[in-house]
Design a protein around this motif. Sequence first.
Motif, PDB file in Angstrom:
ATOM      1  N   GLU A  14      28.730  67.132  40.124  1.00 41.20           N
ATOM      2  CA  GLU A  14      27.281  66.943  40.068  1.00 41.20           C
ATOM      3  C   GLU A  14      26.897  65.655  39.347  1.00 41.20           C
ATOM      4  N   ARG A  15      27.665  65.266  38.329  1.00 38.65           N
ATOM      5  CA  ARG A  15      27.252  64.150  37.472  1.00 38.65           C
ATOM      6  C   ARG A  15      27.929  62.827  37.793  1.00 38.65           C
ATOM      7  N   ASP A  16      29.040  62.847  38.493  1.00 37.46           N
ATOM      8  CA  ASP A  16      29.762  61.611  38.783  1.00 37.46           C
ATOM      9  C   ASP A  16      29.743  61.339  40.283  1.00 37.46           C
ATOM     10  N   PRO A  17      29.001  60.326  40.737  1.00 38.88           N
ATOM     11  CA  PRO A  17      28.953  60.028  42.171  1.00 38.88           C
ATOM     12  C   PRO A  17      30.288  59.552  42.732  1.00 38.88           C
ATOM     13  N   ALA A  18      31.208  59.135  41.849  1.00 39.12           N
ATOM     14  CA  ALA A  18      32.525  58.692  42.317  1.00 39.12           C
ATOM     15  C   ALA A  18      33.449  59.860  42.638  1.00 39.12           C
ATOM     16  N   ALA A  19      33.102  61.059  42.177  1.00 43.17           N
ATOM     17  CA  ALA A  19      33.938  62.230  42.430  1.00 43.17           C
ATOM     18  C   ALA A  19      33.668  62.745  43.842  1.00 43.17           C
ATOM     19  N   ARG A  20      34.732  62.822  44.657  1.00 44.32           N
ATOM     20  CA  ARG A  20      34.554  63.199  46.066  1.00 44.32           C
ATOM     21  C   ARG A  20      34.930  64.644  46.349  1.00 44.32           C
ATOM     22  N   THR A  21      36.028  65.120  45.777  1.00 44.04           N
ATOM     23  CA  THR A  21      36.484  66.481  46.060  1.00 44.04           C
ATOM     24  C   THR A  21      36.914  67.169  44.772  1.00 44.04           C
ATOM     25  N   ALA A  22      36.941  68.500  44.831  1.00 46.56           N
ATOM     26  CA  ALA A  22      37.388  69.271  43.679  1.00 46.56           C
ATOM     27  C   ALA A  22      38.860  68.980  43.371  1.00 46.56           C
ATOM     28  N   TRP A  23      39.672  68.785  44.398  1.00 48.30           N
ATOM     29  CA  TRP A  23      41.092  68.475  44.188  1.00 48.30           C
ATOM     30  C   TRP A  23      41.262  67.144  43.462  1.00 48.30           C
ATOM     31  N   GLU A  24      40.450  66.162  43.834  1.00 41.90           N
ATOM     32  CA  GLU A  24      40.512  64.867  43.148  1.00 41.90           C
ATOM     33  C   GLU A  24      40.152  65.015  41.680  1.00 41.90           C
ATOM     34  N   VAL A  25      39.110  65.798  41.400  1.00 42.23           N
ATOM     35  CA  VAL A  25      38.699  66.009  40.011  1.00 42.23           C
ATOM     36  C   VAL A  25      39.794  66.722  39.233  1.00 42.23           C
ATOM     37  N   LEU A  26      40.384  67.754  39.823  1.00 42.59           N
ATOM     38  CA  LEU A  26      41.403  68.539  39.133  1.00 42.59           C
ATOM     39  C   LEU A  26      42.642  67.724  38.812  1.00 42.59           C
ATOM     40  N   THR A  27      42.999  66.805  39.685  1.00 36.30           N
ATOM     41  CA  THR A  27      44.258  66.081  39.513  1.00 36.30           C
ATOM     42  C   THR A  27      44.103  64.706  38.881  1.00 36.30           C
ATOM     43  N   CYS A  28      42.914  64.115  38.933  1.00 31.82           N
ATOM     44  CA  CYS A  28      42.772  62.704  38.549  1.00 31.82           C
ATOM     45  C   CYS A  28      41.756  62.436  37.450  1.00 31.82           C
ATOM     46  N   TYR A  29      41.165  63.467  36.853  1.00 32.08           N
ATOM     47  CA  TYR A  29      40.135  63.243  35.840  1.00 32.08           C
ATOM     48  C   TYR A  29      40.661  63.623  34.458  1.00 32.08           C
ATOM     49  N   PRO A  30      40.996  62.636  33.621  1.00 32.34           N
ATOM     50  CA  PRO A  30      41.545  62.945  32.293  1.00 32.34           C
ATOM     51  C   PRO A  30      40.565  63.704  31.401  1.00 32.34           C
ATOM     52  N   GLY A  31      39.253  63.535  31.644  1.00 26.65           N
ATOM     53  CA  GLY A  31      38.284  64.284  30.851  1.00 26.65           C
ATOM     54  C   GLY A  31      38.426  65.779  31.051  1.00 26.65           C
ATOM     55  N   LEU A  32      38.659  66.181  32.286  1.00 23.89           N
ATOM     56  CA  LEU A  32      38.890  67.603  32.567  1.00 23.89           C
ATOM     57  C   LEU A  32      40.198  68.071  31.939  1.00 23.89           C
ATOM     58  N   HIS A  33      41.246  67.258  32.055  1.00 21.87           N
ATOM     59  CA  HIS A  33      42.536  67.624  31.467  1.00 21.87           C
ATOM     60  C   HIS A  33      42.415  67.787  29.945  1.00 21.87           C
ATOM     61  N   ALA A  34      41.638  66.893  29.313  1.00 22.20           N
ATOM     62  CA  ALA A  34      41.474  66.971  27.858  1.00 22.20           C
ATOM     63  C   ALA A  34      40.789  68.268  27.447  1.00 22.20           C
ATOM     64  N   VAL A  35      39.801  68.697  28.226  1.00 21.63           N
ATOM     65  CA  VAL A  35      39.099  69.946  27.920  1.00 21.63           C
ATOM     66  C   VAL A  35      40.039  71.139  28.069  1.00 21.63           C
ATOM     67  N   ILE A  36      40.846  71.142  29.125  1.00 27.08           N
ATOM     68  CA  ILE A  36      41.787  72.247  29.341  1.00 27.08           C
ATOM     69  C   ILE A  36      42.816  72.303  28.213  1.00 27.08           C
ATOM     70  N   PHE A  37      43.377  71.154  27.851  1.00 22.84           N
ATOM     71  CA  PHE A  37      44.327  71.117  26.729  1.00 22.84           C
ATOM     72  C   PHE A  37      43.663  71.590  25.439  1.00 22.84           C
ATOM     73  N   HIS A  38      42.404  71.184  25.236  1.00 19.55           N
ATOM     74  CA  HIS A  38      41.725  71.556  23.988  1.00 19.55           C
ATOM     75  C   HIS A  38      41.535  73.065  23.896  1.00 19.55           C
ATOM     76  N   ARG A  39      41.246  73.700  24.993  1.00 22.75           N
ATOM     77  CA  ARG A  39      41.058  75.155  24.947  1.00 22.75           C
ATOM     78  C   ARG A  39      42.349  75.851  24.512  1.00 22.75           C
ATOM     79  N   MET A  40      43.481  75.355  24.981  1.00 22.96           N
ATOM     80  CA  MET A  40      44.750  75.925  24.536  1.00 22.96           C
ATOM     81  C   MET A  40      44.991  75.627  23.057  1.00 22.96           C
ATOM     82  N   ALA A  41      44.722  74.382  22.644  1.00 23.54           N
ATOM     83  CA  ALA A  41      44.939  74.001  21.244  1.00 23.54           C
ATOM     84  C   ALA A  41      44.000  74.768  20.318  1.00 23.54           C
TER      85      ALA A  41
END
Length: 255
Positions: A14-41
């Motif tokens: 919704e917020r990033d016009p450069a994001a095209r697909t959910a798969w791209e976001v899941l695999t290529c967005y470090p901001g999402l990865h950081a949030v997932i790692f933080h929840r575990m930490a």
Amino acid sequence: MFSRIRSDIQCILERDPAARTAWEVLTCYPGLHAVIFHRMAHACWIHGFQWLGRFISHIARALTGIEIHPGAKIGNRVFFDHAMGVVVGETAEIGDGCTIYQGVTLGGTSLYKGAKRHPTLGKNVVVSAGAKVLGGFEVGDGAKIGSNAVVIKPVPAGATAVGIPARILESKSGESADVTTAEPQFSAYGITQEDDPLSQALRGLIDTASSQDHQIAMLWQALEKLCQQQQINMPADAARSECFEADRLNQLVGK
């Protein structure tokens, strides 16, 4: 867990016009990865496995370039956009729907252990690139922090903070300070043409000076008519017309 990840992916789409697909976001967005790692930490941290929490956050920092202390609290639908060089301190709290850009520091100004040293962001706050929010105060819901601003005091809900040290531009009618349409829109990087309180003050002074120039010209015109009736010579330097260049000055300050 998976529902939260889906929600995080959707907020990025919704917020990033450069994001095209959910798969791209899941695999290529470090901001999402950081949030997932933080929840575990964070889960390790609050259950007493503090070394493991720090180690997971250290790995996340190496992989994503985003350093989030495992003790920090992060809500849902938080988007770290680009976010290289972001630092989030131990007692920081980030509310739901916040957007944080690259180079942001949510830091502390106190050395006392156990104290609230880092800021608390309300819901839907935008912290722009390079901004530093320093101290254990609150940034209200819907507030926006301008790029490279240094914020060292609380920011009211809906307000915009810009400059070094940050100046506060209050909200309008309970809405965000940069809302100019009937429906509030997401403002990338938190900046619009109306976000600089210094520029707004200059525009106010220009408008006042222009109004006074107009009134003085009208007074001279009325005085000229009176002098003609009384057969009195007018001063040679009488300003019978407006000469204040308000439009040009407004363009210089960014109107």
